[in-house]
Design an enzyme around this catalytic site. Structure first.
Site, mmCIF file in Angstrom:
data_model
loop_
_atom_site.group_PDB
_atom_site.id
_atom_site.type_symbol
_atom_site.label_atom_id
_atom_site.label_comp_id
_atom_site.label_asym_id
_atom_site.label_seq_id
_atom_site.Cartn_x
_atom_site.Cartn_y
_atom_site.Cartn_z
ATOM 1 N N GLU A 484 28.562 -10.385 27.364
ATOM 2 C CA GLU A 484 29.252 -9.593 26.328
ATOM 3 C C GLU A 484 30.674 -9.680 26.886
ATOM 4 O O GLU A 484 31.322 -8.666 27.138
ATOM 5 C CB GLU A 484 28.729 -8.198 26.210
ATOM 6 C CG GLU A 484 27.455 -8.101 25.718
ATOM 7 C CD GLU A 484 26.333 -8.437 26.589
ATOM 8 O OE1 GLU A 484 25.387 -9.217 26.311
ATOM 9 O OE2 GLU A 484 26.508 -7.762 27.795
ATOM 10 N N GLU A 508 18.333 -15.442 24.958
ATOM 11 C CA GLU A 508 17.843 -14.017 24.763
ATOM 12 C C GLU A 508 17.355 -13.832 23.144
ATOM 13 O O GLU A 508 16.170 -13.303 23.085
ATOM 14 C CB GLU A 508 18.535 -12.834 25.344
ATOM 15 C CG GLU A 508 19.950 -12.889 24.573
ATOM 16 C CD GLU A 508 20.955 -11.832 25.184
ATOM 17 O OE1 GLU A 508 20.462 -11.041 26.094
ATOM 18 O OE2 GLU A 508 22.044 -11.523 24.603
HETATM 19 C C1 NOJ Z 1 22.583 -8.471 27.456
HETATM 20 C C2 NOJ Z 1 22.429 -9.755 28.226
HETATM 21 O O1 NOJ Z 1 23.035 -10.690 27.577
HETATM 22 C C3 NOJ Z 1 21.205 -9.988 28.917
HETATM 23 O O2 NOJ Z 1 21.397 -11.310 29.629
HETATM 24 C C4 NOJ Z 1 21.017 -8.926 29.695
HETATM 25 O O3 NOJ Z 1 19.486 -9.092 30.206
HETATM 26 C C5 NOJ Z 1 20.828 -7.258 29.012
HETATM 27 N N1 NOJ Z 1 21.928 -7.410 28.321
HETATM 28 C C6 NOJ Z 1 20.769 -6.263 29.984
HETATM 29 O O4 NOJ Z 1 21.704 -6.212 30.707
HETATM 30 CA CA CA Z 2 24.378 -10.775 25.233
#
Ligand code: NOJ
Ligand code: CA
Length: 705
Positions: A484, A508
């Protein structure tokens, strides 16, 4: 005779006129070293600075105006005159600490136009253009001056890029908080993100203008010229999005502060470079180093601790729901329950991963959910993460020692939930802890609405924050992998501990949403990845993860996952799947894992061999300090065969090529894990046919026999 004198006089007068025109700077052109690209500066009748751009025979940017609006000061747009014009040529070759190639040439012609208002308060601004063979950049430099001695509040930057046609464009919405979108391919006039209006319900999403895009935004003209618009050296300024007007101008729209101001500053200061990369092929676009060249040289004296590497992590298991980040029940108002009920980051589980890493030769190991506070992740309260207290079932010291003994390096994790101000108060303590444990890599995260409330992930407050973290991390000899994040703007040249970042719809999303279409990874190298390394987290082998999935799956084949290590550049590459999915029933490593084990993460040379944005990409890279080459090819939803020449290999050598490819009848949806491994001889004369299934790919390692 008389006639001749008259003609002579006329010639002298007109040349003086042209000369004085030039002094008044009606027109000044600066061309790239190879002459293919020219930028022409001019002033309009009203004294407004403007420019046009020519590429070969083609006008690629039409008359585009420049200007600023301020709070409590008149706009700086018209009534300007040129006080001086300076020219300069620059040519250097520099070596990045890590990267896509060993040496980078920084060669440009520069035009510096000094402007002054004709009327009071006679403000002064300099406009600096740099024209390279692969594109151009320009920025405004405000010197210290009386009429702007105190704080300066920029309410609008009016930088225009007037397009010369309704080009095909690859774009994502101009979200002030997030770049995590699938790319759209439309005409520029059709850039419309209103279908994403619902996203604005979230605390961590804000699309201000639906007819606007985040950068890099890439386009193709009818004549087959590729243009990519972005910015370089974003330092203490707001991130720029680009709005589209009805007459096909892109206009800068800066991400605002909570109070609506765009930039809070004080001269002397410079804006980031506004950049356009220009090329005749997607390949040349991907091989352009313009953004890094528009950043300052490396500022870190000692870079010996900066190490590119592959890493595994207690990570995917939370995203698919096998385990959870938190130890106890989720608190009210926190993020919706993602992950299973079991805590993932236990000492025991960490050791299981470390054993796998040791066995599989993977250096890095990330642990998420190791520290207290995750019960409140996303909740509207501040300070629940202190970044230093491990959960009782995770013995940090024991895990670090165990890892060290097995030649594995821990990758630390700081999820801030968007609470950047709080994180700043904890930075020294948090980095000190990792430093003391000998940890040199930290993944940061900002999944949540930004606090201070009202600020956006891409506004100036956060731009300052992200930079502060990179500089602070360098003091503690820590490399950053930011999630982010603010987009990359070439800063890795100046701070090579800024290693990689998300800023993309990454793996993800395949775990818990409809994910990304197969074409996504054929677009990324020519959009998002132009801005810098990408932590896409490839390497999922259990493509459908049926045990945990409600129909979600990765929309690619297994061979495609391998190809991503070459196609999507990053000095930190995750092997994102669970250890059990990299092992066979007999306990051996999965045969396809051999490629992940072998593939490099730092390169002497990189070439896109063939590509069509949105359809396919074939990339080859040469491992740093070795003779090994690696090739990755990915396709969209269409199966296809591409013939490539291996003429990048050394001419007099014979290589063993290990080809990891889609098996018979492989298909991302029906048969994603069918694969074949073939070994054959290869030389620089070999023409190789690369066959790929729907959503498929091919990965090849070349080693001298
Ligand atoms: C969003 C991130 O992109 C991801 O890689 C991470 O596992 C989660 N946030 C938790 O920090
Ligand atoms: Ca993310």
């Amino acid at each position: 005779m008389m006639h001749y004198l008259k003609a002579l006089l006329f010639a002298i007068v007109s040349s003086v006129l042209i000369f004085s025109c030039d002094i008044m700077n009606k027109l000044s052109t600066v061309s790239s070293p190879d002459g293919s690209l020219s930028v022409t500066f001019s002033l309009s009748e009203s004294g407004n600075p403007q420019y046009t751009v020519q590429h070969g025979e083609e006008q690629i940017i039409d008359t585009s105006g420049l200007g600023f609006e301020f709070k409590n000061l008149p706009p700086l747009r018209d009534s300007l005159q040129v006080t001086s014009v300076e020219r300069r040529t620059f040519d250097e070759t520099w070596q990045p600490v890590w990267g896509e190639q060993k040496e980078i040439r920084n060669h440009y012609n520069e035009l510096l136009v000094s402007l002054k208002e004709t009327a009071e308060p006679q403000r002064v601004v300099h406009l600096r253009f740099r024209v390279f063979d692969d594109g151009f950049g320009f920025r405004f430099e405000f010197p210290a001056q009386k009429s702007m001695a105190d704080s300066l509040f920029i309410m609008e930057e009016q930088t225009e890029f007037a397009l010369t046609g309704d080009h095909t464009s690859w774009w994502i919405p101009a979200d002030y908080d997030s770049y995590e979108y699938n790319y759209n391919e439309t005409k520029v006039s059709e850039i419309d993100a209103s279908e994403f209006a619902d996203e604005n319900e979230r605390v961590d999403r804000q699309i201000g203008n639906f007819n606007a895009a985040n950068t890099p935004i890439t386009m193709k003209t009818e004549d087959g010229v590729y243009l990519s618009f972005h910015e370089a050296n974003l330092t203490d300024y707001a991130g720029m999005t680009l709005g589209v007007t009805e007459d096909l101008k892109l206009v800068s729209e800066l991400v605002p502060w909570a109070d609506g101001t765009k930039v809070k500053t004080k001269p002397p200061f410079s804006t980031p470079w506004r950049t356009v990369q220009v090329s005749k092929s997607p390949a040349a676009l991907a091989e352009s180093f313009l953004l890094q060249n528009l950043n300052e040289p490396n500022k870190l004296d000692d870079t010996s601790w900066i190490e590119p590497m592959k890493y595994t992590g207690i990570w995917w298991e939370m995203h698919i729901g096998k385990s959870n980040w938190r130890l106890k029940e989720a608190a009210e108002g926190s993020f919706e329950d993602q992950g299973g009920s079991k805590h993932g980051a236990t000492t025991e589980n960490a050791k299981r991963y470390i054993d796998f890493n040791n066995r599989a030769d993977i250096k890095g190991f990330l642990v998420e959910g190791w520290n207290t506070g995750w019960e409140y992740w996303g909740a509207d309260s501040v300070g629940f993460f202190d970044f230093t207290t491990p959960y009782p079932d995770f013995d940090l010291k024991e895990v670090v020692d165990y890892a060290k003994a097995k030649n594995v390096a821990l990758v630390g994790h700081h999820e801030t939930s968007g609470q950047a101000a709080h994180y700043e108060t904890r930075l020294d303590t948090a980095f000190q802890l990792y430093h003391d444990l000998g940890i040199h890599h930290v993944k940061t995260g900002y999944a949540g609405g930004v606090i201070p409330k009202g600020e956006y992930h891409h506004g100036q407050w956060m731009v300052r924050h992200y930079r502060k973290v990179v500089e602070k991390a360098a003091e503690y000899q820590i490399g950053i992998n930011a999630h982010e994040p603010i987009k990359g703007t070439g800063l890795r040249r100046t701070f090579p501990n800024m290693m990689t970042r998300e800023g993309v719809r990454g793996m993800e999303y395949n775990a818990w949403s409809e994910g990304m279409p197969p074409e996504h990874t054929t677009i990324l190298p020519f959009t998002r990845v132009l801005s810098g390394p990408i932590d896409y987290t490839p390497g999922i082998f259990d493509i459908t993860f049926d045990e945990y999935s409600d129909g979600e799956q990765v929309k690619s084949t297994l061979a495609n996952q391998l190809a991503l290590y070459v196609v999507l550049y990053s000095p930190m590459q995750m092997a994102a799947d669970l250890p059990e999915n990299y092992l066979m029933n007999n306990g051996n490593l999965h045969p396809m894992f051999q490629f992940i084990r072998d593939v490099a993460v730092d390169w002497d040379a990189s070439h896109v061999l063939d590509a069509k944005i949105g359809d396919y990409v074939v990339t080859a890279r040469k491992e740093k300090g070795s003779n090994n080459w690696f090739l990755g090819a990915v396709t969209d939803e269409n199966e296809r065969t591409i013939e490539v020449s291996l003429d990048f290999l050394d001419a007099d050598k014979t290589y063993e090529a290990r080809i990891y490819k889609d098996g018979q009848n492989a298909h991302w949806q029906d048969n994603p894990t069918a694969y074949e491994i073939e070994i054959q001889e290869a030389t620089a004369d070999t023409m190789l046919e690369i066959g790929m299934a729907s959503g498929g790919g091919t990965a090849i390692s070349f080693e001298i026999k």
